[in-house]
Design a protein around this motif. Sequence first.
Motif, PDB file in Angstrom:
ATOM      1  N   ASP A 163      -3.677  24.580 -55.923  1.00 54.97           N
ATOM      2  CA  ASP A 163      -5.082  24.438 -55.512  1.00 54.97           C
ATOM      3  C   ASP A 163      -5.156  24.389 -53.984  1.00 54.97           C
ATOM      4  O   ASP A 163      -6.002  25.032 -53.358  1.00 54.97           O
ATOM      5  CB  ASP A 163      -5.688  23.144 -56.056  1.00 54.97           C
ATOM      6  CG  ASP A 163      -5.831  23.138 -57.574  1.00 54.97           C
ATOM      7  OD1 ASP A 163      -5.863  24.221 -58.182  1.00 54.97           O
ATOM      8  OD2 ASP A 163      -5.912  22.026 -58.148  1.00 54.97           O
ATOM      9  N   SER A 212     -10.676  13.012 -55.479  1.00 55.84           N
ATOM     10  CA  SER A 212     -10.591  12.229 -56.725  1.00 55.84           C
ATOM     11  C   SER A 212      -9.282  12.433 -57.480  1.00 55.84           C
ATOM     12  O   SER A 212      -9.014  11.694 -58.429  1.00 55.84           O
ATOM     13  CB  SER A 212     -11.811  12.472 -57.614  1.00 55.84           C
ATOM     14  OG  SER A 212     -12.188  13.811 -57.621  1.00 55.84           O
ATOM     15  N   ALA A 213      -8.457  13.394 -57.068  1.00 57.21           N
ATOM     16  CA  ALA A 213      -7.116  13.509 -57.661  1.00 57.21           C
ATOM     17  C   ALA A 213      -6.350  12.193 -57.529  1.00 57.21           C
ATOM     18  O   ALA A 213      -5.566  11.828 -58.410  1.00 57.21           O
ATOM     19  CB  ALA A 213      -6.328  14.635 -56.996  1.00 57.21           C
ATOM     20  N   THR A 214      -6.608  11.478 -56.434  1.00 52.93           N
ATOM     21  CA  THR A 214      -5.950  10.181 -56.213  1.00 52.93           C
ATOM     22  C   THR A 214      -6.291   9.185 -57.327  1.00 52.93           C
ATOM     23  O   THR A 214      -5.502   8.310 -57.642  1.00 52.93           O
ATOM     24  CB  THR A 214      -6.359   9.611 -54.834  1.00 52.93           C
ATOM     25  OG1 THR A 214      -5.820  10.470 -53.825  1.00 52.93           O
ATOM     26  CG2 THR A 214      -5.837   8.201 -54.615  1.00 52.93           C
ATOM     27  N   PHE A 215      -7.476   9.335 -57.925  1.00 55.92           N
ATOM     28  CA  PHE A 215      -7.860   8.404 -58.993  1.00 55.92           C
ATOM     29  C   PHE A 215      -7.014   8.618 -60.243  1.00 55.92           C
ATOM     30  O   PHE A 215      -6.673   7.676 -60.937  1.00 55.92           O
ATOM     31  CB  PHE A 215      -9.342   8.552 -59.358  1.00 55.92           C
ATOM     32  CG  PHE A 215     -10.286   8.288 -58.216  1.00 55.92           C
ATOM     33  CD1 PHE A 215      -9.902   7.478 -57.156  1.00 55.92           C
ATOM     34  CD2 PHE A 215     -11.558   8.844 -58.198  1.00 55.92           C
ATOM     35  CE1 PHE A 215     -10.776   7.229 -56.097  1.00 55.92           C
ATOM     36  CE2 PHE A 215     -12.430   8.602 -57.144  1.00 55.92           C
ATOM     37  CZ  PHE A 215     -12.036   7.799 -56.099  1.00 55.92           C
ATOM     38  N   SER A 216      -6.712   9.872 -60.558  1.00 52.48           N
ATOM     39  CA  SER A 216      -5.904  10.087 -61.758  1.00 52.48           C
ATOM     40  C   SER A 216      -4.413   9.968 -61.450  1.00 52.48           C
ATOM     41  O   SER A 216      -3.606   9.768 -62.348  1.00 52.48           O
ATOM     42  CB  SER A 216      -6.239  11.420 -62.425  1.00 52.48           C
ATOM     43  OG  SER A 216      -5.757  12.486 -61.666  1.00 52.48           O
ATOM     44  N   ALA A 219     -16.789  16.698 -67.793  1.00 53.33           N
ATOM     45  CA  ALA A 219     -15.721  17.610 -68.183  1.00 53.33           C
ATOM     46  C   ALA A 219     -14.924  17.990 -66.939  1.00 53.33           C
ATOM     47  O   ALA A 219     -15.490  18.490 -65.969  1.00 53.33           O
ATOM     48  CB  ALA A 219     -16.306  18.857 -68.847  1.00 53.33           C
ATOM     49  N   CYS A 220     -13.640  17.732 -66.950  1.00 52.22           N
ATOM     50  CA  CYS A 220     -12.755  18.048 -65.812  1.00 52.22           C
ATOM     51  C   CYS A 220     -13.262  17.495 -64.484  1.00 52.22           C
ATOM     52  O   CYS A 220     -13.178  18.165 -63.448  1.00 52.22           O
ATOM     53  CB  CYS A 220     -12.524  19.547 -65.704  1.00 52.22           C
ATOM     54  SG  CYS A 220     -11.689  20.207 -67.133  1.00 52.22           S
ATOM     55  N   GLY A 221     -13.797  16.316 -64.528  1.00 48.16           N
ATOM     56  CA  GLY A 221     -14.252  15.714 -63.280  1.00 48.16           C
ATOM     57  C   GLY A 221     -14.969  14.410 -63.532  1.00 48.16           C
ATOM     58  O   GLY A 221     -14.860  13.825 -64.610  1.00 48.16           O
ATOM     59  N   MET A 222     -15.674  13.967 -62.522  1.00 48.14           N
ATOM     60  CA  MET A 222     -16.383  12.696 -62.653  1.00 48.14           C
ATOM     61  C   MET A 222     -17.603  12.668 -61.756  1.00 48.14           C
ATOM     62  O   MET A 222     -17.673  13.363 -60.741  1.00 48.14           O
ATOM     63  CB  MET A 222     -15.455  11.545 -62.260  1.00 48.14           C
ATOM     64  CG  MET A 222     -14.908  11.683 -60.855  1.00 48.14           C
ATOM     65  SD  MET A 222     -13.879  10.298 -60.348  1.00 48.14           S
ATOM     66  CE  MET A 222     -15.107   9.136 -59.785  1.00 48.14           C
ATOM     67  N   THR A 281     -12.043   7.854 -51.380  1.00 48.31           N
ATOM     68  CA  THR A 281     -11.091   7.962 -52.486  1.00 48.31           C
ATOM     69  C   THR A 281      -9.766   7.278 -52.158  1.00 48.31           C
ATOM     70  O   THR A 281      -8.827   7.325 -52.934  1.00 48.31           O
ATOM     71  CB  THR A 281     -10.771   9.430 -52.819  1.00 48.31           C
ATOM     72  OG1 THR A 281     -10.103  10.031 -51.696  1.00 48.31           O
ATOM     73  CG2 THR A 281     -12.033  10.210 -53.131  1.00 48.31           C
ATOM     74  N   MET A 323      -6.087  19.411 -57.055  1.00 43.32           N
ATOM     75  CA  MET A 323      -5.272  18.558 -57.929  1.00 43.32           C
ATOM     76  C   MET A 323      -3.783  18.756 -57.731  1.00 43.32           C
ATOM     77  O   MET A 323      -2.987  17.882 -58.065  1.00 43.32           O
ATOM     78  CB  MET A 323      -5.596  18.861 -59.403  1.00 43.32           C
ATOM     79  CG  MET A 323      -7.006  18.521 -59.826  1.00 43.32           C
ATOM     80  SD  MET A 323      -7.371  16.760 -59.725  1.00 43.32           S
ATOM     81  CE  MET A 323      -6.411  16.124 -61.099  1.00 43.32           C
ATOM     82  N   GLU A 333     -17.490   9.816 -66.441  1.00 43.64           N
ATOM     83  CA  GLU A 333     -16.610  10.981 -66.511  1.00 43.64           C
ATOM     84  C   GLU A 333     -17.423  12.216 -66.901  1.00 43.64           C
ATOM     85  O   GLU A 333     -18.415  12.117 -67.621  1.00 43.64           O
ATOM     86  CB  GLU A 333     -15.539  10.705 -67.558  1.00 43.64           C
ATOM     87  CG  GLU A 333     -14.271  11.457 -67.314  1.00 43.64           C
ATOM     88  CD  GLU A 333     -13.172  10.962 -68.230  1.00 43.64           C
ATOM     89  OE1 GLU A 333     -13.459  10.661 -69.392  1.00 43.64           O
ATOM     90  OE2 GLU A 333     -12.027  10.886 -67.766  1.00 43.64           O
ATOM     91  N   GLY A 352     -13.889  16.588 -58.594  1.00 43.60           N
ATOM     92  CA  GLY A 352     -12.795  16.916 -59.509  1.00 43.60           C
ATOM     93  C   GLY A 352     -12.667  18.413 -59.728  1.00 43.60           C
ATOM     94  O   GLY A 352     -13.411  19.206 -59.154  1.00 43.60           O
ATOM     95  N   PRO A 353     -11.705  18.790 -60.582  1.00 40.87           N
ATOM     96  CA  PRO A 353     -11.428  20.215 -60.806  1.00 40.87           C
ATOM     97  C   PRO A 353     -12.660  21.017 -61.238  1.00 40.87           C
ATOM     98  O   PRO A 353     -12.706  22.235 -61.033  1.00 40.87           O
ATOM     99  CB  PRO A 353     -10.395  20.214 -61.931  1.00 40.87           C
ATOM    100  CG  PRO A 353      -9.895  18.844 -62.048  1.00 40.87           C
ATOM    101  CD  PRO A 353     -10.805  17.920 -61.337  1.00 40.87           C
TER     102      PRO A 353
END
Lengths: 303, 259
Positions: free
Chosen positions: A249, A265-269, A65-68, A24, A245, A63, A216-217
């Motif tokens: 957390d 994956s927080a880094t992606f958003s 829901a709330c993740g990927m 990531t 995130m 994607e 993800g979350p």
Amino acid sequence: MKIDLSTKIGKLKFKNPVLTASGTFGYGLLINEIFDISRLGGIITKSITIRSRPGNPAPRIVEAACGMLNSIGLENKGIENFLDEVLPKIKSFNTNVIASIAGETVDEYGRLAEKLDRNVSAIEVNISCPNVKKGGMSFGQDLSSTKKVVKKVRRKTSLPVIVKLTPNITRIEDIAKASEESGADAVSIVNTYEGFSIDIYRRNSKLGGFSGGLSGPAIKPLALFAVWKVAKNIDVPVIGCGGIMNFSDAIEFFMAGASLIEVGSATFSDPNASLRILKGVKHFLEEENIKSIKEIVGIVDEN
Amino acid sequence: MNKIRDYYSTVVNNTLIDNNIYLIEMFLPEFDGKAEPGQFMMIKIDETYDPFLRRPYSILECKKERLKILVKIVGKGSEMIAQKKKKDRLYVLGPLGVGFSVDKNSHSVLVAGGMGIAPLWFLARGLMKGKKKFSIVYGERTASLLGKEMDKTFGERVFFVTDDGSRGLKSTASDALPSFLDNLPYRESTIYACGPHGMLKEVINFGMGRNIPVYVSLEERMACGIGVCLGCSVKRKGKYGFLTVCRDGPVFKGDEVEI
């Protein structure tokens, strides 16, 4: 008030407990253009393999829901390229550089560890990638294979050995225990959860690699519980990972038993996510009058 | 390359310019306005986790502290962006990727299909400003208000093509391209294209057959937009491995990628 964020894995010191998850963050070079990554406790590289790997066909990302879901397939240019081209550029980072390794065989893990010995700060053994046909998660889903890989790596390096575990198994605590008994200095929990998504008009998977790994979350409560189960069963540090995130957390993971965390994956958003989380953790400790991060590690247990 | 930053921006204007297509203008504090045509921005829709990922948008126009993008509703994410009102906030990361590099010694032919006009609009505005001659072949299904907007902005430089013949020639952009080029009074041309996959493929093949340089701007699903997730890969032509659309592109030489 001076807050002590430092922690240790084996003999390796970390100035703070915030790391970036493998796959990531690249090798840190690109994100270092956005913020000074030396402020983090460490970075974990994209997994390195013996030979160059092109990765899986597109689409590699869907994607959820709330993740990927991702199915990258360990795309990387191989160990020789890492040693010759990448390492000289990232050695100067004033933080721990942890190399993630992925083999197709037990022997390959050993060879990778041997080549990296003394070149990086630590090794994270990826036995949990769900997106490759050979090796990957199949090692981490089997007790005896886990032991073989970890023992092999242990013999080939004096660096701290971290084992990244898959949650796609009935009892992750058993694999964690086996890793510890085989010489691991820490375990990272968790890699992605296996999943996929269907295009109902094409009647096929939305991913080029068919199935992928969910992050993800969406997976946070699952990952958090896995950390809690493992942390009370082993003595070596647990690195918590899965849908972190923000600072709260992260604090949850510390309280569940993680000594360090990986931001994935927080880094992606938000490419600044890891730094933002680090600042938030520090601020929380100050506000709550907690002098050391160690005070809250594993503080939550059943009554 | 310009420094990549995450701008906490404010919507200044959101105008419905066509069926399902919105022109959104934003205020980006401290943005120096420097970007290459073809570069894009990753837009975070809101503070919640659903949708989880940012959405990539080509820069339509930009200047100091201002950015314009074109948003077509194709799913949940674009719908949420399209619903943003004046004063709503959005995080905008960029400018990202490698844009078009224009060959000054040849005539620029911009080939756009539908929403593929966004990065080429930016390119065309730059060419106009630099008083360079250029042509646009603009293909769409049916005559749209967006096409009308192009007519207003670029006038007779635009050659219109529609599937149903409602404006200009009844054809597709890639089918119309060969004879359009033959009728140009220039010896050397360079093609810059953006649009549907099939169109780009045909334009690349045409360019290679005629030895005309082609640059294409690609779209792919992206997670990070900055080159770390390796999610938006495109196959290299004639070589081993992949390139990333977000970092190595989105603009590629036509003979460099296998699409």
